[in-house]
Design an enzyme around this catalytic site. Structure first.
Site, PDB file in Angstrom:
ATOM      1  CG  ASN A  37      -2.186   0.774   1.029  1.00  0.00           C
ATOM      2  OD1 ASN A  37      -2.390   1.363  -0.029  1.00  0.00           O
ATOM      3  ND2 ASN A  37      -3.043   0.782   2.043  1.00  0.00           N
ATOM      4  NE  ARG A 147     -10.142  -2.598  13.006  1.00  0.00           N
ATOM      5  CZ  ARG A 147      -9.227  -1.929  12.285  1.00  0.00           C
ATOM      6  NH1 ARG A 147      -8.008  -2.423  12.175  1.00  0.00           N
ATOM      7  NH2 ARG A 147      -9.524  -0.821  11.654  1.00  0.00           N
ATOM      8  CE1 TYR A 159      -5.887   2.136  10.934  1.00  0.00           C
ATOM      9  CE2 TYR A 159      -6.855   1.090  12.863  1.00  0.00           C
ATOM     10  CZ  TYR A 159      -6.404   1.012  11.558  1.00  0.00           C
ATOM     11  OH  TYR A 159      -6.497  -0.154  10.873  1.00  0.00           O
ATOM     12  CG  ASP A 210      -5.158  -1.906  14.575  1.00  0.00           C
ATOM     13  OD1 ASP A 210      -4.130  -1.640  15.224  1.00  0.00           O
ATOM     14  OD2 ASP A 210      -5.158  -2.142  13.342  1.00  0.00           O
ATOM     15  CG  HIS A 212      -2.926   1.668  12.906  1.00  0.00           C
ATOM     16  ND1 HIS A 212      -2.272   2.527  12.077  1.00  0.00           N
ATOM     17  CD2 HIS A 212      -3.297   0.622  12.132  1.00  0.00           C
ATOM     18  CE1 HIS A 212      -2.265   2.023  10.856  1.00  0.00           C
ATOM     19  NE2 HIS A 212      -2.875   0.866  10.861  1.00  0.00           N
ATOM     20  CD  GLU A 236      -4.478  -5.274  14.349  1.00  0.00           C
ATOM     21  OE1 GLU A 236      -5.639  -5.714  14.473  1.00  0.00           O
ATOM     22  OE2 GLU A 236      -4.044  -4.817  13.287  1.00  0.00           O
ATOM     23  CD  GLU A 262      -1.575  -3.978  10.376  1.00  0.00           C
ATOM     24  OE1 GLU A 262      -2.604  -4.549  10.737  1.00  0.00           O
ATOM     25  OE2 GLU A 262      -1.530  -2.799   9.992  1.00  0.00           O
ATOM     26  NE  ARG A 283      -3.102  -7.772  12.846  1.00  0.00           N
ATOM     27  CZ  ARG A 283      -4.041  -7.845  11.909  1.00  0.00           C
ATOM     28  NH1 ARG A 283      -4.816  -8.902  11.838  1.00  0.00           N
ATOM     29  NH2 ARG A 283      -4.199  -6.875  11.034  1.00  0.00           N
ATOM     30  CD  GLU A 339      -7.597  -6.858   9.167  1.00  0.00           C
ATOM     31  OE1 GLU A 339      -6.399  -7.201   9.097  1.00  0.00           O
ATOM     32  OE2 GLU A 339      -7.958  -5.685   9.298  1.00  0.00           O
ATOM     33  CD1 TRP A 402      -2.414   7.413  10.151  1.00  0.00           C
ATOM     34  CD2 TRP A 402      -1.874   5.503   9.131  1.00  0.00           C
ATOM     35  NE1 TRP A 402      -3.569   6.857   9.686  1.00  0.00           N
ATOM     36  CE2 TRP A 402      -3.277   5.684   9.055  1.00  0.00           C
ATOM     37  CE3 TRP A 402      -1.305   4.352   8.570  1.00  0.00           C
ATOM     38  CZ2 TRP A 402      -4.127   4.759   8.435  1.00  0.00           C
ATOM     39  CZ3 TRP A 402      -2.125   3.443   7.949  1.00  0.00           C
ATOM     40  CH2 TRP A 402      -3.534   3.640   7.877  1.00  0.00           C
TER      41      TRP A 402
HETATM   42  C1  GCO Z   1      -5.559  -3.576   9.844  1.00  0.00           C
HETATM   43  C2  GCO Z   1      -4.548  -2.587   9.413  1.00  0.00           C
HETATM   44  C3  GCO Z   1      -4.908  -1.785   8.206  1.00  0.00           C
HETATM   45  C4  GCO Z   1      -3.706  -0.989   7.758  1.00  0.00           C
HETATM   46  C5  GCO Z   1      -3.618  -0.969   6.282  1.00  0.00           C
HETATM   47  C6  GCO Z   1      -2.403  -0.214   5.799  1.00  0.00           C
HETATM   48  O1  GCO Z   1      -5.495  -3.948  10.992  1.00  0.00           O
HETATM   49  O2  GCO Z   1      -6.353  -3.971   9.016  1.00  0.00           O
HETATM   50  O3  GCO Z   1      -4.049  -1.862  10.478  1.00  0.00           O
HETATM   51  O4  GCO Z   1      -6.043  -1.019   8.402  1.00  0.00           O
HETATM   52  O5  GCO Z   1      -3.740   0.294   8.265  1.00  0.00           O
HETATM   53  O6  GCO Z   1      -3.602  -2.288   5.836  1.00  0.00           O
HETATM   54  O7  GCO Z   1      -2.170  -0.459   4.467  1.00  0.00           O
HETATM   55 MG    MG Z   2      -3.888  -3.316  12.070  1.00  0.00          MG
END
Ligand code: GCO
Ligand code: MG
Length: 402
Positions: A37, A147, A159, A210, A212, A236, A262, A283, A339, A402
């Site tokens: 991304n 979630r 977020y 999450d 984040h 998360e 992730e 993840r 997810e 972020w």
């Molecule tokens: C999630 C992730 C996504 C990411 C996104 C970035 O838990 O699904 O945090 O929302 O922000 O995949 O490209």
């Molecule tokens: Mg995430």
């Protein structure tokens, strides 16, 4: 069998996707997702300019050898661009191998270990009432796990607050959007959300959240502790994980289950977290962690410590990634959850797939391979459209995660 050609298809049916298609002399083709991304073309170039020339003439059945060749052979190891490219090759080769065998991919991994793949959806709202309402909508659709992310009073952005229903798309056109973050306001409000959700929906549904990467370890410990009465399935990315030891501090303060990974791209990114039992769910995904070949190794390591899988499945992981992930999920002994952020109808039309949703579970389907194809003529109608993920600053302007 020999690989005769391979090419990268970049398409934007609402959002950008990078797909690798490998062709063989026996007419079988395989697909792999290579979407990173906001940095899509870097992976496309890595594949086209550096990887594809090395694939031509090779036996596509040698999945392991080709993985090792691309990993060791580059000299420059790991990193999201390299590992997404390797993942795309690996996924496409598993696809070809399974098609050659006439079997769904999960049969080659060891067969089915469960009836379906439990997934979680994304509920989000601008305030507590809207988020609570959205959670209810997912439960009505049969989801067993949701979630929940909510807007925070006094904060213009938070977020996970979506721009559409059933999916959350953070990347935007133009230069990166700047969001403002206040840890204090967030920490004060999030427990109220889960208090309300448990009051309205009880303790039956699994609830996830999450953070984040926004908190320091001690703040993460505080949030985990505050959320304990609401028994989350997981919290998360509570803090950035480059320093894997940071999670020791979080663990000392809370028994809320933790999920991370992730943005990891290799087994080395999660080794200490796993071996020290600092997390409960890993993840890592097919697309960003080196494909099925690397993911099964991570899962086996995690299994030694009773850590389960919980693969990333946001909209930026294409249906090709989702298809492959579901074959992995239906097999992997230590599966936890998957997810599932739904793709738009335009994306689903470009990537016809065998997987289906019913009653909170996804099913990979029985098509040979991973069961996802690409409609290239349709894909060509959606040219690449640059988009960036947002960036984040604290209220005083300091750059943040972020
Ligand atoms: C999630 C992730 C996504 C990411 C996104 C970035 O838990 O699904 O945090 O929302 O922000 O995949 O490209
Ligand atoms: Mg995430």
């Amino acid at each position: 069998m020999k690989i005769t050609a391979a090419r990268v298809i970049v398409t934007c049916p609402g959002r950008n996707f990078v797909t690798l298609k490998i062709e063989t002399d026996e007419g079988l083709t395989g697909l792999g997702d290579a979407t990173l991304n906001g940095r899509e073309l870097a992976v496309a170039s890595y594949l086209t300019d550096h990887v594809i020339p090395c694939l031509i003439g090779r036996d596509p059945h040698q999945v392991e050898d080709i993985w090792q060749y691309l990993y060791r052979g580059a000299y420059w190891r790991r990193g999201p661009v390299t590992m997404s490219a390797i993942a795309a090759v690996d996924t496409a080769l598993w696809d070809i191998k399974a098609k050659a065998a006439g079997l769904p991919l999960y049969q080659l991994l060891g067969g089915r270990s469960r009836e379906g793949v439990m997934v979680y959806g994304h509920a989000n709202g601008r305030d507590l009432a809207e988020t609570t309402d959205q959670v209810g909508k997912y439960l009505e659709m049969g989801y067993k796990a949701v979630r929940a992310q909510t807007g925070i009073p006094g904060m213009k952005t938070a977020y996970g607050i979506g721009r559409g229903t059933l999916f959350y798309e953070p990347a935007t056109k133009g230069l990166p959007e700047e969001q403002i973050w206040s840890t204090e306001k967030y920490l004060d409000f999030v427990p109220k959300l889960f208090e309300e959700l448990r009051k309205v929906y009880g303790f039956g549904p699994h609830l996830l959240h999450d953070a984040h990467h926004r908190l320091t370890p001690i703040e993460a410990g505080r949030l985990g502790k505050a959320l304990e009465p609401y028994r989350l399935f997981w919290l998360e990315d509570c803090t950035p994980a480059e320093n894997q030891e940071a999670f020791k501090l979080v663990r000392q303060h809370t028994v809320t289950p933790l999920a991370v990974g992730e943005i990891f791209n290799s087994i080395h990114d999660c080794r200490e977290l796993i071996q020290n039992q600092l997390i409960d769910y890993i993840r890592t995904t097919v697309v960003h962690a080196g494909g099925i070949t690397q993911l099964r190794r991570i899962a086996d390591l995690a299994a030694l410590y009773q850590i389960k899988t919980g693969s990333h499945g946001a909209t930026d992981n294409s249906p090709v990634c989702m298809g492959a992930a579901l074959h992995f999920d239906i097999w992997v002994p230590n599966f936890g959850i998957q997810e599932y952020m739904r793709h738009t109808p335009e994306t689903d039309a470009v990537f016809p797939h065998a997987y289906t949703f019913s009653d909170g579970y996804l099913h990979p389907g029985e098509a040979p391979g991973h069961g996802v194809e690409i409609d290239e003529a349709l894909a060509a109608k959606y040219p690449y459209d640059p988009a960036y993920l947002p960036v984040c600053r604290l209220e005083d302007g300091t750059m943040w995660n972020w």
